[in-house]
Every structure is written in structure tokens, then in C-alpha cells.
Design a protein around this motif. Sequence first.
Motif, PDB file in Angstrom:
ATOM      1  N   ARG A  99      51.743  96.719 -51.389  1.00 17.65           N
ATOM      2  CA  ARG A  99      53.056  96.163 -51.729  1.00 17.65           C
ATOM      3  C   ARG A  99      52.972  94.978 -52.671  1.00 17.65           C
ATOM      4  N   TRP A 104      47.010  86.343 -43.972  1.00 16.32           N
ATOM      5  CA  TRP A 104      48.019  87.043 -44.786  1.00 16.32           C
ATOM      6  C   TRP A 104      49.114  86.073 -45.249  1.00 16.32           C
ATOM      7  N   GLU A 140      49.916  85.635 -49.208  1.00 14.60           N
ATOM      8  CA  GLU A 140      51.207  86.153 -49.688  1.00 14.60           C
ATOM      9  C   GLU A 140      52.023  85.015 -50.332  1.00 14.60           C
ATOM     10  N   ASN A 158      70.207  90.083 -42.609  1.00 13.98           N
ATOM     11  CA  ASN A 158      68.788  89.903 -42.918  1.00 13.98           C
ATOM     12  C   ASN A 158      68.045  91.221 -43.180  1.00 13.98           C
ATOM     13  N   ASP A 204      66.624  92.529 -47.601  1.00 13.44           N
ATOM     14  CA  ASP A 204      65.741  91.718 -48.436  1.00 13.44           C
ATOM     15  C   ASP A 204      64.950  92.638 -49.344  1.00 13.44           C
ATOM     16  N   SER A 213      61.851  92.046 -50.572  1.00 16.15           N
ATOM     17  CA  SER A 213      60.398  91.946 -50.488  1.00 16.15           C
ATOM     18  C   SER A 213      59.842  93.140 -49.722  1.00 16.15           C
ATOM     19  N   ILE A 214      60.541  93.498 -48.621  1.00 16.09           N
ATOM     20  CA  ILE A 214      60.065  94.600 -47.787  1.00 16.09           C
ATOM     21  C   ILE A 214      60.086  95.921 -48.561  1.00 16.09           C
ATOM     22  N   ASP A 263      67.663  82.453 -46.148  1.00 15.21           N
ATOM     23  CA  ASP A 263      66.629  83.404 -46.547  1.00 15.21           C
ATOM     24  C   ASP A 263      67.077  84.070 -47.860  1.00 15.21           C
ATOM     25  N   ASN A 264      67.536  85.304 -47.787  1.00 10.10           N
ATOM     26  CA  ASN A 264      67.745  86.060 -49.030  1.00 10.10           C
ATOM     27  C   ASN A 264      69.101  85.832 -49.700  1.00 10.10           C
ATOM     28  N   PHE A 312      59.283  85.233 -52.428  1.00  5.39           N
ATOM     29  CA  PHE A 312      59.386  86.474 -51.654  1.00  5.39           C
ATOM     30  C   PHE A 312      60.506  87.381 -52.186  1.00  5.39           C
ATOM     31  N   GLY A 348      65.647  84.993 -40.996  1.00  7.12           N
ATOM     32  CA  GLY A 348      64.705  85.897 -41.609  1.00  7.12           C
ATOM     33  C   GLY A 348      63.295  85.980 -41.068  1.00  7.12           C
ATOM     34  N   ASP A 349      62.633  87.007 -41.560  1.00  8.92           N
ATOM     35  CA  ASP A 349      61.312  87.365 -41.067  1.00  8.92           C
ATOM     36  C   ASP A 349      60.236  86.362 -41.450  1.00  8.92           C
ATOM     37  N   LEU A 350      60.276  85.899 -42.678  1.00 11.49           N
ATOM     38  CA  LEU A 350      59.231  84.957 -43.099  1.00 11.49           C
ATOM     39  C   LEU A 350      59.325  83.660 -42.281  1.00 11.49           C
ATOM     40  N   ARG A 392      57.651  84.260 -39.075  1.00  7.87           N
ATOM     41  CA  ARG A 392      56.190  84.229 -39.217  1.00  7.87           C
ATOM     42  C   ARG A 392      55.698  82.789 -39.266  1.00  7.87           C
ATOM     43  N   LYS A 402      60.262  92.675 -39.638  1.00  8.61           N
ATOM     44  CA  LYS A 402      59.658  93.296 -40.822  1.00  8.61           C
ATOM     45  C   LYS A 402      58.176  92.963 -40.933  1.00  8.61           C
TER      46      LYS A 402
HETATM   47  O1  F6P Z   1      55.751  92.010 -45.866  1.00  5.91           O
HETATM   48  C1  F6P Z   1      57.094  92.100 -45.565  1.00  5.91           C
HETATM   49  C2  F6P Z   1      57.642  90.878 -46.052  1.00  5.91           C
HETATM   50  O2  F6P Z   1      57.352  90.698 -47.397  1.00  5.91           O
HETATM   51  C3  F6P Z   1      57.099  89.793 -45.223  1.00  5.91           C
HETATM   52  O3  F6P Z   1      56.046  89.211 -45.828  1.00  5.91           O
HETATM   53  C4  F6P Z   1      58.201  88.871 -45.046  1.00  5.91           C
HETATM   54  O4  F6P Z   1      58.052  88.351 -43.800  1.00  5.91           O
HETATM   55  C5  F6P Z   1      59.368  89.745 -45.252  1.00  5.91           C
HETATM   56  O5  F6P Z   1      59.018  90.845 -45.930  1.00  5.91           O
HETATM   57  C6  F6P Z   1      60.461  89.048 -45.954  1.00  5.91           C
HETATM   58  O6  F6P Z   1      61.518  89.147 -45.126  1.00  5.91           O
HETATM   59  P1  F6P Z   1      62.632  88.050 -45.014  1.00  5.91           P
HETATM   60  O7  F6P Z   1      63.367  88.090 -46.283  1.00  5.91           O
HETATM   61  O8  F6P Z   1      63.439  88.504 -43.835  1.00  5.91           O
HETATM   62  O9  F6P Z   1      61.941  86.754 -44.739  1.00  5.91           O
END
Ligand code: F6P
Length: 443
Positions: free
Chosen positions: A25, A113, A117, A192, A195, A197-198, A254-255, A289, A367-369, A372, A405
Motif C-alpha cells: 500500500r 510500522w 509509515e 471515519n 479515509d 489511506s486505507i 482526522d480526514n 496519511f 480515527g484509526d491512526l 494506534r 483499519k
Molecule cells: O494502514 C491503514 C491506514 O493507513 C493506517 O495506517 C491508518 O491507521 C489508517 O489507514 C488511516 O485511518 P484514519 O484516517 O482513520 O486514521
Amino acid sequence: MAAPVPQSLSAKFVGSFAYLTVKDRLPLILTRAIDTLHRHKYLFLEHHGEEGVEAEKQTISLLSKLLNELKTDKPVIPLTDKLCDTEQWNQYLERQQVLMGGDEKPSWFKSPWLYVECYMYRRIHEALQLNPPISSFDVFSEGKFKSFFDSQKAIILICTCIQDLSKNVENLDDGQLKEEFLKLFQVSLWGNRCDLSISSSEDNSQTSNPLDCLDSLKPFILIDDIESIWSILANSKRTRNDTTPKARVDIILDNAGFELITDLVLADFLLISGLATEIHFHGKNIPWFVSDSTYTDFKWTLRQLKAANHMGMSKCGVKWEDSIKSGVWVYHDDPFWTLPHEFCDMQQEAPNLYAELQKSNLIIFKGDLNYRKLTGDRQWEFTVSFHHALRGFHPAPFCILRTLKSDVQVGLKPGQGEELKATDVDWMTIGKYAVIQFDTPSM
Ligand code: F6P
Ligand code: MG
């Protein structure tokens, strides 16, 4: 003795989602960024003459080099630009080097990761910074614009909804107010999903009615702490008085595109309902992202709404620009959000930002990032508590609204993760499931 902290997710685990991301990706996202620069060659020529074309060539050459480093697992190298965060990035690299010990160097397929990233997006930014005439060009903006325009119908629906609400919010009793809150909070959660990026920057917009699908999506919310969040807000409204006249909510955006509109609608609702008296938004200060919101995206969105040929949308645009002007909406973009650190490092690395967040009655992370970074992007057991996984990050009561995600999840019931895996092998990475998780410093 402190419990050991699990390992970071990493592409070194062959076959993992991190591995597939770094292998497939990220190169795709980078290749698309290079292609976007190519396609804008004539724009650069028009704006900056031959100097613009030369800058485009140089930037492409830097990004092609980056792509090669990534694909061939070359060591991560220090940044060479002179931005306010360059030093922090390079110190982070040194620390990664120490952690690896021995002769090994941090690299794309060996390091955490989360680190590599984030580093890729910072290197894209560096390539543009080193080529001044085009350094403000955002290689991801086309996708963000498209996501906004492709979600037009859904945007009209939620803008109309908030306009109608603002006309009769005063007549709602507590139960009705709560109903509306629950609805708009879930709209922001499911926003959410959108996005880029996914989907490696391919189309990912909202085409169905975001208000109609809430009931059918409920079973996919794996952890739902929405009642605790409502209690915090309702309580602060009930106890507001001359000594505590303010209630501040912070939204860590986030997005851009549809998700941003859902967040702005939620912010509007919190103010008109009296659940908050001021909203602080936090965005990214560089393109990030793929679809994350920068201040440019934020302003662009308000301008588009204002100029829209639909009454509900344009009224929102006008009102929200006024909210910024009058100071009930405040926009921040601290560089910490685009560093690779886990949030448990914030107090030390960005003490001013941490202190700012401590002023909040409720912080909403999107959001996912952000999930994380809250949990450190580590191989936690599913049943570890959210509070524990935060490793000391407790600036104020906060929640995260996230569709899954990436393969990190904490706070599940025993057996829940295993059951989900049996029905949906990819349950952690396809954006089908979601969580609303809450934490408070006193927990
Ligand atoms: O790999 C998927 C990804 O790129 C993750 O790295 C990241 O957590 C996500 O998508 C982005 O999602 P979001 O916009 O919800 O943070
Ligand atoms: Mg994002």
C-alpha cells in the motif's frame, strides 16, 4: 515491577497487516503522489516558469529515490530540511537506532510500522520543501476535493439536519436532546470510514444516507462508551454557573471530506445544545496519511459550503466561518500530531500541547491512526484495558471514535476477538467494525 510493554506492530512480521501495508500500500500511495506531480507539470510551468518545471523534476527524483529505499528495505535516513520538527525527527531516529542495538539500522521492514509509515509522509513533505517554488503543493488535495464532492448528497442531508435542529433545539426536552446527540455522535463515528489511506487513495466517499443507516450499523460497534460521554457533557451543562461558565470540547480531527463535515456538524450541535461553550479543533500542519485535514483543507471546506448552491450547506458555511471569527471555534495545528510518537510521549515531547488539552472538559479523538498512537500501535492482548494501554496518557476525560483499519484493539471481552475472527478473518482492518472508547484521568 511494571508489566512489560508488548512489541510494536512491524513489517518484520511477514504476512501481518503492517507487512502488507509497507510492501504494497505505501509504494502505491507514493507512486500515485509521483504521478500527481507529473500531471501538474503545466500548472507549475504556468505559475513559476522553468523554475517550476525544474522543481517538479527534482521533487519527483527525490520521491523516486524514496520509493526505491522503501521497496528495497534501505536504512531510514535523517531529514535534511530545516523545519521546526526536523531535529525531533532526527533524534527519534537516533533513539530507534539505540533500541535496535548492535549493527542493525532502522529500516522500512524492520522498524515499528507506526514510525516508518509516519516517516514516509514526512519525507514527501521534505521533498517538496527542498523545492521552494512548489513547496506548498499538496499531492493529496485532489483526492480530498473529490471525496467532498462525491459525498455531496450525504453532506446536504446532515447540513439540513443541523439547520433544522438549530431552529427547534430550545424546545427539546432532555431525552430528545440526548437522542439527537447520540445520532450525530454516531454519524461522526461512521464518518471515519471515509479515509483515503486505507484505499491507497482510491475513491472512498459517503454515498448512502448517513442518518438512515445508524440502526443497522449498531451491531458493528464493538465497544460503546457513549453513555459515559453523554454523562460528562450533560453534567457539565447542569453544573455550569458563574464560577465555571465554560465547557470546552476539543476535537482531534482526522480526514477531510465527508468525515470533516460530520465533525463540524457535531461541533455545531454541541454549541447549540449548550453541551459545550467552545470547540477547539486540532488538525495536521502538513499533508498526512493521504486524507487528513490540514488548515488549508479546513478553510477550503468552509468556503465550499458557503458557496454551495444549497441553502442548508451555504448557511452552515456562513455560520461556521463566523464561529471561527467570533472565537467559539478555535483551530490549532501543533506539529506533534505529525511526529511519529505514541501519545504517552506527548507530555514530555510537546508539554504545551499536553497542557492545552488538560484545559478540556472532553477531548474527542477521531480515527484509526489516533487509536494506534493512543495505544502505541503494539501487539496488545484484546482484553487489556484501554486505560492500561494508554501508558499514562490521561490529559483530561477523552474518547476515541474509530472504525477499525489496523490490527490493534484493546478493551474487548474475553473471547470476543476470537469470535469476530471466526466470522470475519479481516475484522480488524476492513473498516466494518467500530469502537467508541472512553477514558478519564481518575479511572
Ligand atoms: O494502514 C491503514 C491506514 O493507513 C493506517 O495506517 C491508518 O491507521 C489508517 O489507514 C488511516 O485511518 P484514519 O484516517 O482513520 O486514521
Ligand atoms: Mg486519516
